[in-house]
Design a protein around this motif. Structure first.
Motif, mmCIF file in Angstrom:
data_model
loop_
_atom_site.group_PDB
_atom_site.id
_atom_site.type_symbol
_atom_site.label_atom_id
_atom_site.label_comp_id
_atom_site.label_asym_id
_atom_site.label_seq_id
_atom_site.Cartn_x
_atom_site.Cartn_y
_atom_site.Cartn_z
ATOM 1 N N GLU A 1 16.470 3.181 -3.093
ATOM 2 C CA GLU A 1 16.878 4.661 -3.075
ATOM 3 C C GLU A 1 17.928 5.102 -4.178
ATOM 4 N N ARG B 1 17.113 6.465 -7.480
ATOM 5 C CA ARG B 1 16.936 7.786 -7.549
ATOM 6 C C ARG B 1 18.051 8.558 -7.980
ATOM 7 N N ARG C 1 13.917 -3.013 -7.094
ATOM 8 C CA ARG C 1 13.891 -3.847 -5.872
ATOM 9 C C ARG C 1 14.793 -4.021 -4.887
ATOM 10 N N ASP D 1 12.681 8.049 -11.024
ATOM 11 C CA ASP D 1 11.743 7.902 -9.795
ATOM 12 C C ASP D 1 11.340 6.448 -9.567
ATOM 13 N N GLY E 1 8.089 -2.846 1.372
ATOM 14 C CA GLY E 1 8.426 -4.042 2.491
ATOM 15 C C GLY E 1 7.218 -4.602 3.123
ATOM 16 N N ALA E 2 7.477 -4.885 4.383
ATOM 17 C CA ALA E 2 6.526 -5.463 5.345
ATOM 18 C C ALA E 2 5.103 -4.490 5.310
ATOM 19 N N TYR E 3 5.422 -3.383 5.323
ATOM 20 C CA TYR E 3 4.152 -2.251 5.616
ATOM 21 C C TYR E 3 3.234 -2.358 4.216
ATOM 22 N N ALA F 1 17.646 -1.854 -4.773
ATOM 23 C CA ALA F 1 18.142 -0.733 -4.209
ATOM 24 C C ALA F 1 17.545 0.687 -4.521
ATOM 25 N N ARG G 1 4.785 7.739 -1.100
ATOM 26 C CA ARG G 1 5.001 8.090 0.140
ATOM 27 C C ARG G 1 6.037 6.855 0.739
ATOM 28 N N ARG G 2 6.739 6.263 -0.040
ATOM 29 C CA ARG G 2 7.654 5.202 0.161
ATOM 30 C C ARG G 2 7.304 4.175 1.013
ATOM 31 N N VAL G 3 6.047 3.788 0.854
ATOM 32 C CA VAL G 3 5.633 2.523 1.789
ATOM 33 C C VAL G 3 6.257 1.446 1.007
ATOM 34 N N ALA H 1 -0.273 6.759 -4.283
ATOM 35 C CA ALA H 1 -0.058 7.062 -2.924
ATOM 36 C C ALA H 1 0.906 6.353 -2.214
ATOM 37 N N LEU H 2 0.836 5.007 -2.192
ATOM 38 C CA LEU H 2 1.807 4.278 -1.370
ATOM 39 C C LEU H 2 3.136 4.491 -1.806
#
Ligand code: ATP
Ligand code: ATP
Ligand code: URE
Ligand code: MG
Ligand code: MG
Lengths: 365, 294, 405, 267, 227
Positions: free
Chosen positions: A225, A228, A221, A233, A139-141, A223, A135-137, A131-132
């Motif tokens: 993006e 991808r 870690r 993935d 870093g700090a989030y 980069a 959704r690309r959660v 889930a996380l």
């Protein structure tokens, strides 16, 4: 990078194994052997954190959640084993007539318990991570979310006193899969199992780190993006690391129970989860041995300094966080490399070789 | 209605306190990217400041209004100290600030435990906050009204400062790209320090408000820090508007949950709510997108 | 390893390692185990300090059986596993003859299996929920029939009909309230609400709103720690007054009250000891404390119970003529151990390891001291399993006693 | 048309009301170095973003007969579409070899990820040769210079065996000799693959482009050979510059002259 | 105006520049291959990195250890390589940021908006959403707003469309004529040599050639670059 380096680490694991499994039981008193077993539990968790955070960049602040899965699965089984066919004592206190909560029943079976210790964290971390990460959660989030999860679980356990023992936790275990827990020989056995599990975990991450997966994890870690665009993935890559680290936390938690003899929500909440990270940071988050040794050092500090000078220990722990992160972000395990580099430096400086490849070890460490 | 209105009023006040606690974080975390786990202890420092001010000015009617700016400055200076001593070396490693400040918070808690009576200290509420006002037929404690007003004033002041002083632009520029900001002529060190001063100072103000609600002791900061972070995250990093809405929503949710279930379950449910929300909207209520890959 | 298994003859495994307590020198080692860091340090630091005071006093008077107390202070760090670990350490590494400390029932429950396994001694100084009597623990705080039941009697005597229960969310308030509900049914008092908030949370506004809606005559408060401050303030803010809807607390004492300012004035507390108690020994206790370094200025029930615990141990050892645990327990069995405590002369019950205590209800005055408004006519014998109370279900008692072994 | 042709039809990208790409169609085939040019903000990068799944788009972008639009980024890559970025992005903490190894990995079975790398694969060796990075094998990519990073990105596309290479300003910041080297490299690559280049360096385009598409405000302005496009007055007006043509020419032409014969500005 | 003398510098343990001295002049061009150390030299000039040896003097003042923002206050401006902008700020905010506190700030902004029509058009768009070339234009505009005495440009025309490249090159020449000094890194040797009064060639962090711009031969420059 020399090809012999990974085998060097393997040798290190061997030495570590000899020390833990061979030497420690001979030279340590029962009390300290038991304590060492406890540190090993934290070390197992730390190895997982090193994988997720050090290599994968996911600051897992809620490993207490997975620690709890293993620990409570084990503790419920041991509680039932101790209670026999009676209702566990603590439940009688709150509602003597109610039956055993349904979710306890499966844990009567030793096999189900052992399975649960492995399967529960994998499933929960799988769902959560999926889930996380999808959704690309990050870093700090991610850090704050996982921490909040630990708080939520600890509060939940605290407030379900009849179902889980609440803030008091579960304790007073007499048996461990048929073995009497207060027999020193059995205690030594529990220690050996824990130490062996720690060695296994180290071997697992050793192989992961030297594998292509390890490189991919670091790439993700640094980069995410970009990964991808190489056809991967990143969510899946992170998921694997996250699940493995959750599994290790659960195993650490499971062994914590017979060794320490008690599990409470305080061991799984935010503060405990952060303490698990402290050792990893101290030892060196991305190194192989750093997390385990760091966790053991913090555990030892707590037992020894925390005894002789409790207020001081709190200050020391606080300062440890500050100083290590500030001056040694790669932890104590980066010290040797630093010294080596410092010694080599004077000659190098004059050598005027700008294109010379900088040390890879330093960058990778 | 008895089940609807009172929790709404209580929850709004709870949300206001949460907002006060989160407001400073929305600067230091939201704008600067620093995860200051010692923010709760700055709040505690504000509360102890209120106590100390009360030792000098014994009339609580006066001492609390005086304590507000004093606590702002004291907590702000402490934040400044933290920035100069530690944080300034860590702007390129935001996640690490989290761990460093955990260390700071441990130290501050222990220091407070040793400096002040361990049981905590009394902070007397001003007499003009005794009593209730009548809202929709329900009596609403004046202290709760005060918390809400205080939060409103702080929000307004902060928003105005960010908007009209051009300082907001400079903070945002500094956070996004320190080197570029420096070379654009922004004295980034000054920006950092001032931002951290104000952010921490706001925690001090929140501390004074908290001292009127609960105990003033070494542990008081702990209960605010994680909810405050969740509020900032749920509101959307650096989004004042989002922080306000999130704080209010969490406060009210906590209150309703506590009304329908128990105090403990309310905590659990509120956390789960925010976690699920953040899962659905990972960037919070309000988001800013760019094309950059990282 | 192939140690003993469940089915084996366990007699060999159960014998704990021989005690390593060293009684040959002119000192005796004792362990003090209190949370000096973490959340409970708020309460436990004072207890630790008063233990030091008692040890100093006993040493000044010649020690225990001529041996000076050499105490080892350990930090429980508000973490129950740490309590267990430190207990183990004190008994097996430091070879302490007995351990004193703990506050929350949770910490006691963590220590209990360890002292039982190692056959050590633990002296626990805080009022608690009862339903426990370990051969390795001495309880110098009140059990329920010495604090909670008298408080209920007091409420009944005041004609209370509707009672609201507010507590922290952990074992003591939960269990205490279970007992209160049983007794209330007997007394014909209606419980109009029951609320719990986690120990570390201050915000009680929503729960207070529920109290307002429930319109009780009285509140029975089993909240522990600083959460009490938030409760009292929210209570006051909501316009609930001590003269119309008073609170009776079992964990607000002289130490805690000042942090609540005038808002707690007029409410009640049930304790065995109050600083305002007029007994021959109390003035000296208060004076010694006020003269002791790092004192908190006031004396309170848990402090006094901790103070008792060390003297009680001295009396036990001297009656046994030995520091040996089994001999000490045997000496207790005689039911003749007494101590002239600040709350009066207490007697140890050798069977259940609790002490007799007077019950008092105090009302908080403007100085945050307690005016005693009610006292039991005599010292109440401890009855942890409530055997003298027919409203307590016998089958539950049996289950608990059986489980305790 | 082959299986490896990229065919874009009626591509449209809209960002909350702003139409960045508005009905663009073009195609590119193996064997050609296709150029996409146009003023700043014309929508070139956005086109590439859309084709590679980074921005949502309507219309169609097909590789052979397979539709690319609507698939997640990593799936599109697995179909054989690779790209570089306007600002070079490589894995800074990993060595050049590790960067390439990861790029080469997408065709491996995932279980093989758990094994360590042994030796250097032939494809990587070859890519290193092609891009002249052979000496930098163990250098952490983070300390490569700007241009070297761009080469590394191209090398990564080579080892991942992309059938379509979308290069966003691959020679920006390179010196003349390096541009030449890169251009020649692209020509070699294009023998078997489809190469699409976005560039503002007209000299570079003139030397290496086979066909050119000019975008302007999200639409195709002109399409054809270099000569055709250069002659298009519209293109001159919005992009090449009519008045500025002289300056542009001066600037671009100078390095064009082979070394040694170029004396006009030298003395 | 700006003197860089005998500079050693690098990143951490990697030394990049070796005893570099840059000639002084109105327009000074720095030439070199990829990775030669041009950007490093310019970052050093604006103060983003500090030399391990050598001195930086501006307008007669030793500024070796001065922070970049202070250097900007003294009249230096810097356009970094790579189309950098404050992505979360709007285009206009990016400009206001540097115009804040300057006399006639509004007029300065307007002048730049007039110079770069794309910026005018996207004034309220977040800079992070601009195209690469638009961002580069923004970077140049930001530098010009400060009305610098010395303009430091790192490949300013990289990624910019030809028409605007011409415009920028024209501007550079014009600014030089107005008395503004320029330190320029540029890959178009032709233009660089044309515009520069003096030039310096870097190869692997060493100075391999210096000379007068107008008179230099591109061939010798290229040879020096390849050393
Ligand atoms: N996410 C977005 N939201 C809003 N506008 C966007 C977004 N992405 C791009 N744009 C706009 O779309 C237009 C096209 O941008 P694009 O980057 O494709 O241009 P380009 O042709 O690559 O230009 P350059 O040559 O300068 O790199 C620009 O005006 C840009 O501001
Ligand atoms: N942050 C860094 N850490 C370590 N080394 C670096 C760093 N940045 C650059 N370098 C190294 O310094 C050298 C010079 O780099 P610099 O960016 O100054 O080159 P340049 O001449 O500007 O090249 P280009 O034309 O590609 O922009 C290169 O070898 C590069 O690898
Ligand atoms: N025994 C108590 N107060 O926990
Ligand atoms: Mg572009
Ligand atoms: Mg450069």
């Amino acid at each position: 990078m020399t090809k012999s380096k990974p085998w060097l680490s393997l040798g290190g694991i061997g030495v570590f194994a000899v020390l833990l499994l061979g030497v420690a039981p001979l030279v340590l008193t029962d009390h300290w052997l038991n304590n060492l077993g406890k540190y090993c539990c934290w070390a197992i968790v730390a190895v997982g954190i090193g994988l997720a955070w050090g290599r994968g960049g996911m600051l897992v602040m809620g490993q207490g959640v997975f620690f709890a899965l293993g620990a409570y699965a084990m503790a419920m089984h041991l509680t039932l084993e101790t209670a026999g066919d009676r209702t566990p004592t603590f439940m009688v206190l709150y509602d003597p007539l109610a039956p055993l909560p349904a979710f306890w029943e499966p844990f009567r079976s030793p096999v189900v318990t052992l399975l649960a210790i492995v399967v529960l964290p994998v499933v929960l971390a799988g769902i959560l991570g999926f889930a996380l990460f999808k959704r690309r959660v990050k870093g700090a989030y991610f850090a704050i979310l996982t921490q909040a999860l630990a708080v939520a679980l600890a509060t939940l356990v605290s407030s379900t006193i009849r179902e889980t023992g609440g803030d008091t936790g579960l304790s007073s275990f007499k048996y461990f899969f048929g073995f009497l827990l207060n027999d020193p020989a059995n205690k030594a056995m529990v220690f050996l199992i824990t130490a062996a599990l720690l060695i296994v975990c180290l071997l697992v991450v050793w192989q992961l780190y030297r594998s292509r997966f390890g490189e991919l994890l670091v790439a993700t870690r640094d980069a995410e993006e970009r990964v991808r665009f190489l056809g991967y993935d990143p969510a899946n890559i992170k998921l694997v690391a996250f699940v493995v680290s959750a599994l290790m936390a659960s195993i650490g938690g499971a062994m914590f129970v017979p060794i320490v003899g008690i599990i409470t929500p305080a061991e799984i909440g935010a503060a405990a989860s952060i303490l698990m990270i402290a050792g990893v940071a101290l030892g060196g988050r991305a190194s192989l041995f750093g997390p385990a040794l760091g966790a053991m050092a913090v555990g030892w500090g707590q037992s020894s300094l925390g005894s002789t000078w409790p207020e001081g220990w709190t200050y020391i722990l606080g300062l440890l966080f500050i100083v290590v992160i500030l001056v040694l972000p790669k932890g104590l395990s980066s010290l040797p490399a630093r010294f080596a580099a410092a010694r080599r430096r004077p000659g190098e400086q004059r050598a005027a070789a700008p294109a010379a490849a900088p040390e890879l070890a330093e960058v990778k460490a | 209605m008895d089940a609807l209105i009172p929790p709404l009023l209580n929850g709004s006040a709870q949300g206001a306190l949460l907002l006060l606690a989160a407001l400073g974080l929305s600067l230091t975390f939201g704008q600067m990217g620093v995860i200051n786990m010692a923010h709760g202890e700055f709040l505690m420092v504000g509360a102890f400041t209120a106590y100390l001010v009360q030792q000098v000015i014994t009339s609580s009617d006066l001492s609390i209004p005086v304590a507000l700016p004093v606590a702002f400055v004291v907590a702000g200076l402490l934040g400044l100290l933290l920035e100069v001593g530690i944080i300034q070396w860590m702007y390129r490693r935001p996640l690490d600030t989290l761990l460093v400040t955990v260390g700071v918070s441990l130290i501050l808690q222990q220091a407070a435990l040793q400096i002040f009576p361990s049981q905590g200290v009394p902070v007397e509420k001003p007499r003009w906050l005794d009593g209730q006002v009548n809202i929709l037929g329900y009596s609403w404690p004046l202290r709760q009204v005060f918390t809400i007003l205080l939060a409103a004033v702080c929000v307004a002041a902060l928003a105005a400062w960010l908007k009209y002083s051009s300082f907001g632009r400079r903070i945002r520029a500094t956070v996004q790209n320190r080197d570029l900001a420096e070379t654009a002529g922004i004295a980034t060190r000054t920006v950092d320090r001032l931002t951290f001063f104000v952010g921490s100072g706001l925690a001090g103000v929140a501390g004074v408000a908290a001292s009127l609600i609960g105990g003033t002791n070494s542990q008081m900061g702990v209960q605010y820090i994680i909810p405050a972070f969740l509020v900032v995250a749920a509101g959307g990093i650096g989004q004042l508007k989002g922080t306000i809405i999130a704080a209010w929503a969490v406060g009210v949710a906590l209150s309703y949950f506590a009304y329908w279930t128990t105090g403990s379950f309310a905590q659990v449910l509120a956390f789960i709510l925010v976690i699920v929300f953040l899962q659905l909207r990972p960037q919070g209520l309000f988001t800013v997108r760019t094309r950059s890959l990282v | 390893g192939c140690g003993a298994r469940a089915g084996d003859d366990t007699s060999s495994a159960k014998t704990p390692a021989a005690s390593c307590v060293d009684t040959s020198g002119d000192t005796i080692k004792l362990g003090f185990l209190n949370s000096l860091t973490g959340g409970m340090a708020i309460s436990e630091k004072t207890v630790s300090n008063v233990l030091h005071m008692a040890a100093d006093e006993i040493n000044a008077a010649g020690g225990i059986m001529g041996k000076k107390i050499q105490y080892i202070q350990e930090d429980g760090a508000t973490d129950w596993p740490t309590f267990a670990e430190k207990t183990r350490k004190l008994l097996t590494q430091d070879c302490a003859a007995a351990i004193f400390g703990g506050w929350t029932s949770s910490s006691r429950k963590a220590v209990k299996p360890v002292v039982e396994e190692l056959n050590g001694l633990f002296f626990y100084p805080v009022q608690y929920e009862g339903l426990e009597a370990s051969p390795n623990i001495y309880y110098t705080g009140a059990t329920t029939n010495q604090q909670i039941i008298p408080a209920m009697d007091f409420l009944a005597s005041k004609g209370v009909k509707k009672l609201f229960l507010a507590g922290s969310d952990y074992v003591f308030p939960r269990t205490a309230n279970a007992i209160i509900k049983l007794y209330a049914a007997k007394l014909g008092i209606q419980i109009v609400g029951e609320e719990y908030v986690p120990l570390d949370k201050d915000d009680w506004t929503t729960q207070v709103a529920k109290i307002v809606a429930a319109k009780p005559d009285f509140i029975f408060n089993t909240i522990n720690g600083s959460s009490n401050v938030g409760f009292i303030k929210a209570y006051y803010d909501a316009g609930l007054k001590a003269d119309t809807t008073p609170i009776i607390s079992v964990s607000i004492a002289e130490e805690e009250a000042p942090a609540m300012g005038h808002e707690v004035t007029g409410h009640y507390a049930s304790w065995n000891y109050f600083q305002s108690l007029k007994t021959p020994t109390n003035p000296k206790f208060i004076e010694s404390w006020k003269a002791y370094p790092n004192n908190s200025g006031v004396t309170s029930d848990p402090m006094e119970a901790a103070y008792i615990s060390l003297y009680l141990y001295k009396a036990l050892v001297e009656a046994a003529g030995s520091f040996d645990v089994d001999k000490v327990n045997a000496a207790a069995k005689a039911n003749t151990i007494t101590f002239d405590a600040p709350e009066g002369k207490v007697t140890l019950n050798g069977n259940n390891h609790h002490i007799s205590k007077p019950a008092h209800i105090g009302r908080i005055n403007a100085q945050n001291q307690f005016d005693i408004v009610w006292a039991s006519d005599k010292f109440i014998e401890p009855d942890p399993y409530l055997e003298g109370y027919d409203w307590f279900p016998a089958d539950v008692r049996k289950q608990l006693v059986d489980a305790a072994g | 048309m082959t299986d490896d042709s990229l065919i874009v039809t009626d591509l449209r990208v809209e960002f909350s009301g702003f139409v960045a790409v508005d009905g663009v169609s073009f195609d590119a085939h193996p064997g050609e170095v296709r150029f996409l040019i146009g003023p700043n903000g014309a929508g070139k990068t956005t086109c590439i973003d859309a084709i590679t799944g980074l921005s949502a788009a309507t219309g169609s972008a097909r590789l052979g007969d397979r539709e690319l639009l609507g698939r997640p980024v990593h799936r599109i890559v697995r179909l054989g579409v690779g790209r570089t970025f306007q600002t070079a992005s490589v894995f800074e903490e990993l060595s050049v070899l590790q960067n390439l190894d990861i790029a080469a990995g997408l065709h491996r079975r995932s279980i093989s990820l758990l094994r360590a790398r042994r030796g250097v694969e032939a494809s990587i060796e070859q890519a290193l040769e092609e891009t002249g990075l052979a000496d930098e094998l163990t250098t952490p990519a983070g300390i490569l210079s700007h241009g070297q990073k761009q080469w590394l990105e191209i090398a990564m596309l080579l080892v991942q065996d992309a059938r379509v290479l979308l290069l966003d300003e691959p020679v920006a910041g390179m010196s003349h000799d390096e541009r030449t080297a890169t251009g020649e490299l692209l020509q070699r690559i294009a023998a078997k693959r489809t190469v699409l280049v976005v560039e503002h360096d007209m000299d570079f385009m003139r030397r290496f482009a086979t066909r050119v598409t000019v975008l302007h405000q999200g639409k195709v302005l002109s399409q054809g050979t270099v000569a055709e496009v250069q002659a298009d007055p519209q293109v001159q007006q919005v992009y090449l510059g009519t008045a500025g043509a002289a300056t542009t020419a001066a600037m671009s032409v100078v390095p064009d002259v082979p070394i040694g014969t170029q004396d006009r500005t030298e003395d | 105006m700006l003197e860089l003398t005998d500079i050693d510098a690098g990143y951490g343990r990697t030394q990049v520049l070796h005893g570099v001295t840059v000639p002084t002049g109105k327009v000074v061009a720095v030439l070199g291959h990829n990775g030669a150390g041009k950007t490093t030299l310019l970052r050093l000039a604006i103060g983003l990195i500090k030399p391990t040896r050598g001195r930086v003097v501006f307008d007669g003042e030793d500024i070796t250890s001065l922070a970049p923002s202070k250097r900007v206050a003294r009249g230096m401006a810097y356009v970094p390589q790579g189309q950098q902008a404050f992505g979360q700020l709007t285009t206009l905010e990016n400009l206001q940021l540097v115009a804040d506190g300057r006399r006639g700030g509004k007029a300065l902004i307007d002048a730049q908006l007039a110079r770069f029509p794309a910026l005018e058009k996207f004034a309220t768009r977040k800079a992070g959403l601009l195209s690469g070339g638009q961002r580069q234009q923004l970077a140049i505009a930001r530098a010009l707003i400060t009305e610098p005495k010395l303009l430091i440009l790192d490949e300013p025309t990289e990624g910019i469309q030809p028409t605007i490249v011409a415009e920028i090159e024209h501007t550079i020449v014009q600014l030089a004529e107005e008395g503004i000094n320029v330190l320029l890194v540029e890959q178009h040797i032709g233009f660089a040599l044309q515009a520069a009064e003096r030039y310096v060639v870097l190869a692997s962090g060493f100075v391999t050639q210096t000379g007068d711009g107008g008179s230099a031969a591109a061939s010798t420059v290229r040879a020096a670059m390849a050393i």
